[in-house]
Design a protein around this motif. Structure first.
Motif, PDB file in Angstrom:
ATOM      1  N   ALA A 269       0.810  -1.215   0.000  1.00 43.54           N
ATOM      2  CA  ALA A 269       0.000   0.000   0.000  1.00 43.54           C
ATOM      3  C   ALA A 269       0.840   1.261   0.000  1.00 43.54           C
ATOM      4  O   ALA A 269       0.346   2.331  -0.352  1.00 43.54           O
ATOM      5  CB  ALA A 269      -0.935   0.004   1.215  1.00 43.54           C
ATOM      6  N   ARG A 270       2.076   1.171   0.416  1.00 45.73           N
ATOM      7  CA  ARG A 270       2.980   2.312   0.410  1.00 45.73           C
ATOM      8  C   ARG A 270       4.321   1.876  -0.169  1.00 45.73           C
ATOM      9  O   ARG A 270       4.853   0.826   0.205  1.00 45.73           O
ATOM     10  CB  ARG A 270       3.198   2.856   1.830  1.00 45.73           C
ATOM     11  N   LEU A 271       4.855   2.683  -1.039  1.00 45.71           N
ATOM     12  CA  LEU A 271       6.194   2.430  -1.547  1.00 45.71           C
ATOM     13  C   LEU A 271       7.214   2.635  -0.432  1.00 45.71           C
ATOM     14  O   LEU A 271       6.973   3.390   0.514  1.00 45.71           O
ATOM     15  CB  LEU A 271       6.507   3.382  -2.696  1.00 45.71           C
ATOM     16  N   PRO A 272       8.370   1.981  -0.504  1.00 44.94           N
ATOM     17  CA  PRO A 272       9.403   2.206   0.514  1.00 44.94           C
ATOM     18  C   PRO A 272       9.778   3.671   0.678  1.00 44.94           C
ATOM     19  O   PRO A 272      10.144   4.104   1.773  1.00 44.94           O
ATOM     20  CB  PRO A 272      10.585   1.378  -0.008  1.00 44.94           C
ATOM     21  N   GLU A 273       9.678   4.451  -0.394  1.00 47.45           N
ATOM     22  CA  GLU A 273      10.047   5.873  -0.320  1.00 47.45           C
ATOM     23  C   GLU A 273       9.182   6.650   0.662  1.00 47.45           C
ATOM     24  O   GLU A 273       9.594   7.716   1.133  1.00 47.45           O
ATOM     25  CB  GLU A 273       9.966   6.510  -1.714  1.00 47.45           C
ATOM     26  N   ARG A 274       7.992   6.144   0.966  1.00 50.76           N
ATOM     27  CA  ARG A 274       7.143   6.814   1.957  1.00 50.76           C
ATOM     28  C   ARG A 274       7.848   6.910   3.312  1.00 50.76           C
ATOM     29  O   ARG A 274       7.568   7.818   4.099  1.00 50.76           O
ATOM     30  CB  ARG A 274       5.812   6.064   2.081  1.00 50.76           C
ATOM     31  N   ARG A 275       8.784   6.019   3.562  1.00 54.98           N
ATOM     32  CA  ARG A 275       9.496   6.033   4.843  1.00 54.98           C
ATOM     33  C   ARG A 275      10.484   7.188   4.949  1.00 54.98           C
ATOM     34  O   ARG A 275      11.059   7.429   6.005  1.00 54.98           O
ATOM     35  CB  ARG A 275      10.217   4.695   5.030  1.00 54.98           C
ATOM     36  N   LEU A 276      10.677   7.893   3.845  1.00 50.34           N
ATOM     37  CA  LEU A 276      11.551   9.064   3.852  1.00 50.34           C
ATOM     38  C   LEU A 276      10.786  10.372   4.049  1.00 50.34           C
ATOM     39  O   LEU A 276      11.411  11.433   4.170  1.00 50.34           O
ATOM     40  CB  LEU A 276      12.335   9.146   2.534  1.00 50.34           C
ATOM     41  N   LEU A 277       9.459  10.307   4.086  1.00 59.10           N
ATOM     42  CA  LEU A 277       8.665  11.533   4.093  1.00 59.10           C
ATOM     43  C   LEU A 277       8.987  12.424   5.284  1.00 59.10           C
ATOM     44  O   LEU A 277       9.229  13.629   5.134  1.00 59.10           O
ATOM     45  CB  LEU A 277       7.174  11.191   4.075  1.00 59.10           C
ATOM     46  N   LEU A 278       8.989  11.884   6.482  1.00 53.25           N
ATOM     47  CA  LEU A 278       9.243  12.688   7.669  1.00 53.25           C
ATOM     48  C   LEU A 278      10.642  13.282   7.638  1.00 53.25           C
ATOM     49  O   LEU A 278      10.873  14.394   8.129  1.00 53.25           O
ATOM     50  CB  LEU A 278       9.050  11.833   8.925  1.00 53.25           C
ATOM     51  N   LEU A 279      11.568  12.568   7.033  1.00 50.13           N
ATOM     52  CA  LEU A 279      12.943  13.056   6.958  1.00 50.13           C
ATOM     53  C   LEU A 279      13.050  14.314   6.101  1.00 50.13           C
ATOM     54  O   LEU A 279      13.956  15.131   6.312  1.00 50.13           O
ATOM     55  CB  LEU A 279      13.857  11.960   6.395  1.00 50.13           C
ATOM     56  N   LEU A 280      12.152  14.489   5.143  1.00 45.44           N
ATOM     57  CA  LEU A 280      12.179  15.687   4.314  1.00 45.44           C
ATOM     58  C   LEU A 280      12.078  16.955   5.160  1.00 45.44           C
ATOM     59  O   LEU A 280      12.603  18.004   4.788  1.00 45.44           O
ATOM     60  CB  LEU A 280      11.040  15.663   3.295  1.00 45.44           C
TER      61      LEU A 280
END
Length: 554
Positions: A379-390
């Motif tokens: 349901a979520r690409l692995p890149e979603r795990r970088l969102l908060l880091l932005l």
């Protein structure tokens, strides 16, 4: 070729011994260590594959309930709590050494810069040690590798504590660094016990121990420097290490999937089920060529996988800043007449920043796990795990620039002002390590120990270099404002190294699509996802999204 000839080739192929396939071979040759060796008969269910000598290999799907993924929750967190202490112990050894430098200069008549070689040598050796130990933990098991590592690290503390000359300390520090298994193994254990979509809380916890250990060293080192002589820097490392090893010996079982499958195969044979063997039993032993391949694996991933390379360099730069602070804090806070003990206490600001960042990540981790459980692992690409880091990553250059121009002394700012900005830098450091590790473990799954080994290599190697240039840089650059311009330079560099975060967030799917390694692992994960999901979460089924979808959205 006739149908008869094709059938004959198939039969003959089953009689030949299967080659031992290692993770560093080409991705199309089965990269994931937990990839089932089963073949399909067209019905969707795996069939028995006959190996050399008529042996059938027991697959992970056939004994999934015996693997670390199915440990009860209390057992997983008990193991993880001990691993937290293990990681703290190893990283404590990297940071506390700085408090021995004044004593070493006096005892052996060397300069402070020469005394720092012992710290730099340990960190650089630690970088290579993590790389060398990680793949062995994948081949031989986590437990024996960690026990051997802890034992050797403890042994090398003794000659350091009683060293008759400084050369002895440098040599033993190098050996101690090479003996340290480090975060690549401990993070690999999270992949042993949690599937990629469920690992968030575990990774966040282990990352806190990793970054915190490097700061706890100088924090408590202030007490050692104030009240004890330099020998106690090493004796306390030994005491901490022995207690840690005993805890690990009695409280942590093996978690490595291939080892547990071997044990289950032996148990089944004893109970009367013939013709079933573990993966290690149907594969030939390691020869010299394969040993070199195992050692090469994490370095190859570091060089050839852009995800591992660029995120590891960012993480390494961020971690090096903590060791820059270890060297610069005494220079900065002597302007406020801080004692050795008081300087040690200033590292509490960094510890506070880590805890705040850890707390910030927990709600996001919970939300993403909830989404994946409701809609499936895809349901979520692995890149979603970088969102908060932005949003957290910019705190690093902001913190460095703020720290730079609040360190002009009591005539300009109170002593707490630079510590506020140091807290922001710590928040960014935790966020960078947490998000990049979480992303790489999700992408590389069962080979996360080797993948994150590149991250650990960059962090420790760059930190080791930082211990040598930090003090000269803060003393000699920029004339009157040397303290300020040194941190400003680092702040500008911080802007540059965080650019890959935004590139991977937006272009990560396309980059991964060109990585045969990541795609092979993902294909195997999807192949087994439905069966594993039904065992762990009832009727939940994985969803799938295309590789070109952007990872935005909550």
């Amino acid at each position: 070729m006739s149908d008869h000839a094709k059938e004959k080739d198939k039969i003959e192929g089953l009689e030949d011994p299967p080659p031992r396939v290692l993770s560093n071979d080409h991705p199309t040759q089965t990269l994931a260590e937990n990839v089932s060796s089963s073949v399909s008969d067209g019905s969707g269910e795996p069939t028995k594959e006959i190996h050399y000598g008529g042996k059938r290999e027991l697959t992970d799907d056939e004994c999934y309930d015996k693997l670390g993924f199915c440990f009860p929750g209390w057992k997983k967190w008990m193991i993880l709590s001990v691993i937290f202490v293990v990681q703290m112990s190893m990283n404590f050894n990297t940071g506390v050494y700085a408090n021995a430098i004044p004593g070493l200069t006096e005892e052996f008549g060397i300069s402070e810069q020469a005394a720092r070689v012992g710290q730099a040598a340990f960190l650089v050796a630690y970088a290579f040690g993590c790389e060398l130990w990680a793949p062995w933990s994948e081949e031989l098991g986590r437990w024996p590798i960690m026990q051997l590592s802890l034992f050797l690290v403890n042994i090398w503390q003794i000659p350091c504590a009683v060293a008759p000359n400084y050369a002895t300390i440098v040599v033993c520090r190098i050996l101690g660094g090479l003996s340290s298994a480090g975060g690549s193994v401990t993070l690999g254990m999270t992949a042993d016990m949690w599937e990629a979509e469920d690992q968030g809380f575990a990774v966040a916890f282990v990352v806190l121990s990793s970054v915190g250990g490097s700061t706890v060293g100088p924090f408590f080192g202030g007490f050692i420097g104030e009240y004890l002589d330099w020998h106690w820097v090493f004796w306390i490392q030994l005491i901490f290490g022995v207690v840690t090893q005993v805890m690990h010996f009695f409280m942590v079982p093996e978690t490595r999937a291939t080892i547990l499958i071997d044990r289950e195969a032996k148990r089944r044979r004893k109970s009367g089920e013939a013709d079933v063997y573990g993966p290690s039993e149907v594969s030939p032993g390691l020869d010299a060529k394969e040993v070199l391949r195992i050692w090469r694996r994490p370095f190859e991933m570091f060089i050839r996988e852009p995800i591992v390379l660029f995120l590891s360099l960012l993480s390494g730069f961020s971690d090096a800043l903590i060791f820059v602070f270890t060297a610069s804090f005494p220079l900065v806070f002597q302007q406020w007449d801080f004692s050795v003990l008081a300087v040690g206490m200033t590292f509490g600001a960094i510890l506070l920043g880590y805890i705040i960042a850890y707390a910030i990540f927990l709600p996001d981790v919970w939300r993403q796990m909830t989404v994946r459980h409701a809609k499936g692992g895809g349901a979520r690409l692995p890149e979603r795990r970088l969102l908060l880091l932005l949003f957290i990553c910019p705190l690093e250059p902001i913190g460095l620039l703020g720290f730079a121009w609040t360190t002009m002394g009591p005539a300009y700012t109170p002593w707490i002002a630079p510590l506020i900005f140091a807290c922001l830098i710590a928040m960014a450091n935790y966020g960078i390590y947490m998000a990049t590790i979480d992303y790489m473990v999700a992408a590389y799954g069962p080979y996360s120990a080797s993948a994150t080994g590149g991250n650990g290599f960059a962090r420790d190697f760059l930190a080791g270099i930082a211990t040598m240039y930090s003090t000269p840089m803060y003393q000699n650059i920029g004339g009157r404002f040397h303290l300020q311009w040194a941190s400003t330079l680092l702040g500008c560099a911080g802007v540059l190294v965080m650019i890959p975060i935004y590139v991977f967030y937006w272009k990560g799917p396309e980059i991964r699509a060109r990585s045969k390694f990541a795609q092979t692992l993902e294909a195997d994960r999807q192949r087994h996802a439905e069966r594993r999901a039904s065992q762990a979460f009832g009727s939940r089924r994985p969803s799938h999204i295309s590789a070109d979808e952007k990872p935005f959205g909550s």
